[in-house]
Structure formats: structure tokens, C-alpha cells
Design a protein around this motif. Structure first.
Motif, mmCIF file in Angstrom:
data_model
loop_
_atom_site.group_PDB
_atom_site.id
_atom_site.type_symbol
_atom_site.label_atom_id
_atom_site.label_comp_id
_atom_site.label_asym_id
_atom_site.label_seq_id
_atom_site.Cartn_x
_atom_site.Cartn_y
_atom_site.Cartn_z
ATOM 1 N N PHE A 154 35.762 -50.208 50.804
ATOM 2 C CA PHE A 154 36.027 -48.791 50.533
ATOM 3 C C PHE A 154 36.626 -48.625 49.135
ATOM 4 N N LEU A 155 37.521 -49.521 48.750
ATOM 5 C CA LEU A 155 38.135 -49.425 47.427
ATOM 6 C C LEU A 155 37.120 -49.673 46.316
ATOM 7 N N VAL A 156 36.103 -50.480 46.577
ATOM 8 C CA VAL A 156 35.039 -50.679 45.583
ATOM 9 C C VAL A 156 34.317 -49.349 45.341
ATOM 10 N N VAL A 157 34.033 -48.620 46.417
ATOM 11 C CA VAL A 157 33.397 -47.304 46.285
ATOM 12 C C VAL A 157 34.325 -46.348 45.537
ATOM 13 N N LEU A 158 35.610 -46.405 45.851
ATOM 14 C CA LEU A 158 36.591 -45.554 45.161
ATOM 15 C C LEU A 158 36.641 -45.889 43.668
ATOM 16 N N LEU A 159 36.600 -47.171 43.326
ATOM 17 C CA LEU A 159 36.594 -47.561 41.914
ATOM 18 C C LEU A 159 35.379 -46.990 41.194
ATOM 19 N N TYR A 160 34.243 -47.059 41.851
ATOM 20 C CA TYR A 160 33.019 -46.506 41.259
ATOM 21 C C TYR A 160 33.171 -44.998 41.021
ATOM 22 N N ALA A 161 33.703 -44.321 42.030
ATOM 23 C CA ALA A 161 33.869 -42.870 41.917
ATOM 24 C C ALA A 161 34.856 -42.519 40.801
ATOM 25 N N LEU A 162 35.942 -43.247 40.696
ATOM 26 C CA LEU A 162 36.914 -42.986 39.629
ATOM 27 C C LEU A 162 36.303 -43.255 38.247
ATOM 28 N N ALA A 163 35.535 -44.322 38.149
ATOM 29 C CA ALA A 163 34.929 -44.657 36.854
ATOM 30 C C ALA A 163 33.880 -43.622 36.433
ATOM 31 N N ARG A 164 33.159 -43.089 37.412
ATOM 32 C CA ARG A 164 32.117 -42.093 37.106
ATOM 33 C C ARG A 164 32.711 -40.725 36.770
ATOM 34 N N GLY A 165 33.905 -40.472 37.285
ATOM 35 C CA GLY A 165 34.568 -39.211 36.955
ATOM 36 C C GLY A 165 34.274 -38.173 37.970
ATOM 37 N N PRO A 181 35.310 -38.670 29.406
ATOM 38 C CA PRO A 181 35.295 -40.135 29.355
ATOM 39 C C PRO A 181 36.582 -40.703 29.966
ATOM 40 N N LEU A 182 36.516 -41.927 30.383
ATOM 41 C CA LEU A 182 37.644 -42.560 31.073
ATOM 42 C C LEU A 182 38.892 -42.614 30.194
ATOM 43 N N ARG A 183 38.739 -42.799 28.902
ATOM 44 C CA ARG A 183 39.920 -42.875 28.027
ATOM 45 C C ARG A 183 40.659 -41.534 27.940
ATOM 46 N N ALA A 184 39.979 -40.454 28.325
ATOM 47 C CA ALA A 184 40.614 -39.133 28.340
ATOM 48 C C ALA A 184 41.275 -38.841 29.693
ATOM 49 N N ARG A 185 41.144 -39.780 30.629
ATOM 50 C CA ARG A 185 41.737 -39.623 31.964
ATOM 51 C C ARG A 185 42.660 -40.808 32.248
ATOM 52 N N PRO A 186 43.863 -40.822 31.686
ATOM 53 C CA PRO A 186 44.738 -41.982 31.826
ATOM 54 C C PRO A 186 45.166 -42.270 33.272
ATOM 55 N N LEU A 187 45.315 -41.240 34.085
ATOM 56 C CA LEU A 187 45.677 -41.475 35.485
ATOM 57 C C LEU A 187 44.550 -42.205 36.214
ATOM 58 N N ASP A 188 43.319 -41.800 35.961
ATOM 59 C CA ASP A 188 42.181 -42.489 36.576
ATOM 60 C C ASP A 188 42.117 -43.942 36.118
ATOM 61 N N ALA A 189 42.388 -44.190 34.853
ATOM 62 C CA ALA A 189 42.372 -45.564 34.346
ATOM 63 C C ALA A 189 43.459 -46.403 35.021
ATOM 64 N N ALA A 190 44.633 -45.823 35.209
ATOM 65 C CA ALA A 190 45.711 -46.553 35.890
ATOM 66 C C ALA A 190 45.348 -46.813 37.346
ATOM 67 N N LEU A 191 44.745 -45.844 38.005
ATOM 68 C CA LEU A 191 44.328 -46.045 39.399
ATOM 69 C C LEU A 191 43.239 -47.109 39.505
ATOM 70 N N ILE A 192 42.332 -47.131 38.555
ATOM 71 C CA ILE A 192 41.290 -48.157 38.546
ATOM 72 C C ILE A 192 41.917 -49.542 38.421
ATOM 73 N N ALA A 193 42.869 -49.701 37.542
ATOM 74 C CA ALA A 193 43.528 -50.998 37.376
ATOM 75 C C ALA A 193 44.247 -51.408 38.662
ATOM 76 N N PHE A 194 44.978 -50.488 39.262
ATOM 77 C CA PHE A 194 45.719 -50.789 40.485
ATOM 78 C C PHE A 194 44.778 -51.171 41.626
ATOM 79 N N PHE A 195 43.744 -50.364 41.849
ATOM 80 C CA PHE A 195 42.842 -50.633 42.961
ATOM 81 C C PHE A 195 41.965 -51.853 42.704
ATOM 82 N N ALA A 196 41.680 -52.174 41.456
ATOM 83 C CA ALA A 196 40.921 -53.387 41.159
ATOM 84 C C ALA A 196 41.705 -54.624 41.582
ATOM 85 N N VAL A 197 43.007 -54.622 41.339
ATOM 86 C CA VAL A 197 43.847 -55.738 41.786
ATOM 87 C C VAL A 197 43.852 -55.807 43.310
ATOM 88 N N SER A 198 43.918 -54.661 43.970
ATOM 89 C CA SER A 198 43.893 -54.630 45.434
ATOM 90 C C SER A 198 42.590 -55.192 45.986
#
Length: 92
Positions: A81-92, A3-20
């Protein structure tokens, strides 16, 4: 798949790229498509950038073709492209 809460780096990347992505669609794309960066701009996010442009980046007040190309790349290539990356990070 963890789950995403078990992947803190992915969660931080999602936040950063969402702002981008938000910046790319709200600011770069509108400016590239010709919405003026002015105090009376029809797009409110660009109105908020006018004082910054006058003080620090006057090139945005009358953008050259190279700046417009860069903004178009940001809005039409990088942000989707970042939208696709966000999806991929969220899916794991």
C-alpha cells in the motif's frame, strides 16, 4: 500539477514512507516468512538485528503467532500500500 521540488511536504513524506517500505520488505517480511533472526542468519539484514533482539526484544528470537501475523501484515499489506502511496505522492 506542481513539480516535486515545489512540494516540500510531499518530498518529506516520500522519504519517510520509502524508509518504511524498505524496512517492511527487508526486515518484517523476511522474519515473517521464517528466516531466523540469528547471528548466522542467511539474510544479512536480520543478522544485524540479532544483538538488538537479544538486548531489547527477545520475542523476535522465537516469534509468537501474533508477532508473525503482525509482520505478515506489514510485509504483504502495509508495504505494498505504501508503494502505491509513494507513486501517488510522486505524481502529485
Amino acid at each position: 500539477m506542481l513539480p516535486l521540488r515545489a512540494r516540500p511536504l510531499d518530498a518529506a513524506l516520500i522519504a519517510f514512507f520509502a524508509v518504511s517500505v524498505l524496512y517492511g520488505f527487508a526486515f518484517s517480511l523476511a522474519e515473517a516468512l521464517g528466516v531466523p533472526l540469528a547471528p548466522d542468519s542467511p539474510w544479512p539484514p536480520l543478522r544485524s538485528l540479532h544483538a538488538w533482539a537479544v538486548a531489547q526484544e527477545p520475542g523476535h528470537l522465537d516469534p509468537r503467532p501474533t508477532l508473525i501475523a503482525s509482520l505478515l501484515f506489514d510485509g504483504f499489506v502495509q508495504s505494498p500500500f505504501l508503494v502505491v502511496l509513494l507513486y501517488a505522492l510522486a505524481r502529485g
